[in-house]
Design an enzyme around this catalytic site. Structure first.
Site, PDB file in Angstrom:
ATOM      1  N   HIS A 142      62.771  39.546  19.920  1.00 41.22           N
ATOM      2  CA  HIS A 142      61.563  40.374  19.933  1.00 41.22           C
ATOM      3  C   HIS A 142      61.107  40.749  18.513  1.00 41.22           C
ATOM      4  O   HIS A 142      59.918  40.756  18.216  1.00 41.22           O
ATOM      5  CB  HIS A 142      61.815  41.629  20.762  1.00 41.22           C
ATOM      6  CG  HIS A 142      60.708  42.613  20.672  1.00 41.22           C
ATOM      7  ND1 HIS A 142      59.438  42.335  21.101  1.00 41.22           N
ATOM      8  CD2 HIS A 142      60.668  43.860  20.147  1.00 41.22           C
ATOM      9  CE1 HIS A 142      58.665  43.373  20.867  1.00 41.22           C
ATOM     10  NE2 HIS A 142      59.379  44.306  20.288  1.00 41.22           N
TER      11      HIS A 142
ATOM     12  N   LYS B 247      47.358  48.153  19.775  1.00 39.40           N
ATOM     13  CA  LYS B 247      47.878  48.448  21.126  1.00 39.40           C
ATOM     14  C   LYS B 247      48.785  49.677  21.122  1.00 39.40           C
ATOM     15  O   LYS B 247      49.573  49.859  20.205  1.00 39.40           O
ATOM     16  CB  LYS B 247      48.673  47.237  21.637  1.00 39.40           C
ATOM     17  CG  LYS B 247      49.325  47.428  23.000  1.00 39.40           C
ATOM     18  CD  LYS B 247      50.124  46.201  23.451  1.00 39.40           C
ATOM     19  CE  LYS B 247      51.614  46.452  23.368  1.00 39.40           C
ATOM     20  NZ  LYS B 247      52.430  45.325  23.823  1.00 39.40           N
TER      21      LYS B 247
ATOM     22  N   ASP C 281      52.618  35.687  22.377  1.00 38.95           N
ATOM     23  CA  ASP C 281      53.538  36.823  22.433  1.00 38.95           C
ATOM     24  C   ASP C 281      54.955  36.304  22.622  1.00 38.95           C
ATOM     25  O   ASP C 281      55.145  35.153  23.014  1.00 38.95           O
ATOM     26  CB  ASP C 281      53.138  37.752  23.597  1.00 38.95           C
ATOM     27  CG  ASP C 281      53.359  39.216  23.254  1.00 38.95           C
ATOM     28  OD1 ASP C 281      54.098  39.500  22.294  1.00 38.95           O
ATOM     29  OD2 ASP C 281      52.793  40.084  23.953  1.00 38.95           O
TER      30      ASP C 281
HETATM   31  C1  R5P Z   1      55.842  43.983  23.050  1.00 40.62           C
HETATM   32  O1  R5P Z   1      56.011  44.524  21.996  1.00 40.62           O
HETATM   33  C2  R5P Z   1      56.124  42.533  23.292  1.00 40.62           C
HETATM   34  O2  R5P Z   1      55.775  41.737  22.214  1.00 40.62           O
HETATM   35  C3  R5P Z   1      55.416  42.072  24.539  1.00 40.62           C
HETATM   36  O3  R5P Z   1      54.040  42.227  24.345  1.00 40.62           O
HETATM   37  C4  R5P Z   1      55.859  42.906  25.707  1.00 40.62           C
HETATM   38  O4  R5P Z   1      57.248  42.812  25.824  1.00 40.62           O
HETATM   39  C5  R5P Z   1      55.197  42.455  26.974  1.00 40.62           C
HETATM   40  O5  R5P Z   1      55.554  43.361  27.991  1.00 40.62           O
HETATM   41  P1  R5P Z   1      54.580  43.564  29.249  1.00 40.62           P
HETATM   42  O6  R5P Z   1      54.321  42.208  29.805  1.00 40.62           O
HETATM   43  O7  R5P Z   1      55.403  44.437  30.181  1.00 40.62           O
HETATM   44  O8  R5P Z   1      53.382  44.275  28.773  1.00 40.62           O
END
Ligand code: R5P
Length: 313
Positions: free
Chosen positions: A131, A194, A220
């Protein structure tokens, strides 16, 4: 044969482990995992690993605690059975989002899991798209950190007209990662502001960069509840983006993710197979690319002592 390479798999993603073995040209090694009536796990290695170079594949997917415990017990069994070196191959490292102390009285669980892996017997770790790059530093042993960025980028480069494309980071934290994606595709990029309100609710504001009339490729590290993507699609549509594509390494797909993403206006979602996707979670716009060739090459290079970073040159 001493120093022979052996690959074992936990229950989280046996299909990926088998595919890795097929690429290496060896059978998946055998272990027996069962559960006693009192819910305690039992793992027995079913072939000798004495003086062998052992790789244990386990993604930390749901049920996460069970898969972590299965991994720890197997590492301990391998060490007790006199393996020469043990590499924990963790295609998806859960708890990596728990990487900082940003509230009072909380655990940095991503670091705790790294400590437990060492205690259980891992000598090194092979993983993919953590991450945050800083999670690498939680480990006091060598870590080879692979990325699915080239695999996903190359797919888009082959299938899309990129002349009007822009790569989009869903938040400031993902800007560096999306930047690598944009660099490889030779496109411009945009970053969205965000805020995470709760586990399954995010809010977005300012879009930094030009997305109007462009085909947006959101990149992502993972899709968890899908809240980030659903909100990002709304933000991009308001800002005048044309078609919307998604690339993400880890398809965790929990909660209402499948329902929300399959009915969204996203044209195509490209993910890797670090996380096993059961049939009931597959949907038509989701396309899974295999990272087994990459893992198999990395495992062979670790085994023979060759550079792993050269794989990405
Ligand atoms: C957040 O910091 C990560 O990069 C992803 O955007 C996140 O883990 C996505 O989670 P979700 O699909 O629950 O919004």
């Amino acid at each position: 044969m001493p120093n022979e390479l052996k690959v074992f798999s936990g229950g989280a993603n046996t299909a990926l482990a088998r595919e890795i073995c097929d690429h290496i040209g060896i059978p998946l090694s055998r272990l027996d995992t069962s559960r006693f009536s009192n819910d305690n796990l039992f793992v027995q290695i079913e072939e000798s690993v004495r003086e062998k170079d052992v790789f244990m594949v386990q993604s930390l997917t749901q049920p996460v605690s069970d898969h972590i415990m299965e991994l720890m017990i197997t590492l301990d069994a391998l060490r007790s059975a006199s393996a020469r070196r043990i590499t924990a191959v963790i295609p998806y490292y859960s708890y990596a989002r728990s990487d900082k102390k940003d509230a009072p009285r909380i655990s940095i669980a991503g670091r705790l899991i790294a400590d437990l892996l060492k205690t259980a017997g891992a000598d090194r770790v092979l993983t993919m798209d953590l991450h945050a790059d800083s999670v690498h530093g939680f480990f006091s042993m060598p870590v080879d950190h692979l990325t699915a960025v080239p695999t996903i980028c190359d797919y888009f480069a082959k299938t899309l007209d990129l002349s009007r494309a822009v790569v989009v980071a869903t938040d400031a934290g993902g800007a560096k990662r999306a930047g690598r994606f944009a660099k490889r595709l030779n496109t411009s990029m945009a970053i969205i502001d965000k805020r995470r309100i709760s586990d399954s609710d995010v809010k977005q504001g300012l879009v930094v960069g030009n997305v109007k009339g462009r085909d947006a490729i959101i990149f992502d590290d993972e899709i968890s509840t899908g809240a980030t993507l659903v909100t990002t699609v709304e933000t991009l549509e308001k800002a005048g983006a044309n078609k919307i594509y998604v690339g993400a390494t880890h398809p965790v797909l929990c909660g209402a993710a499948v329902q929300n993403l399959s009915s969204s206006s996203i044209t195509e979602i490209i993910v890797s197979n670090t996380v096993h996707i059961p049939n009931e979670k597959q949907f038509s716009k989701l396309n899974v690319l295999s990272v087994a060739p990459l893992f198999s090459q990395a495992i062979q290079r670790i085994h023979t002592g060759e550079s792993v970073s050269d794989l990405f040159k």
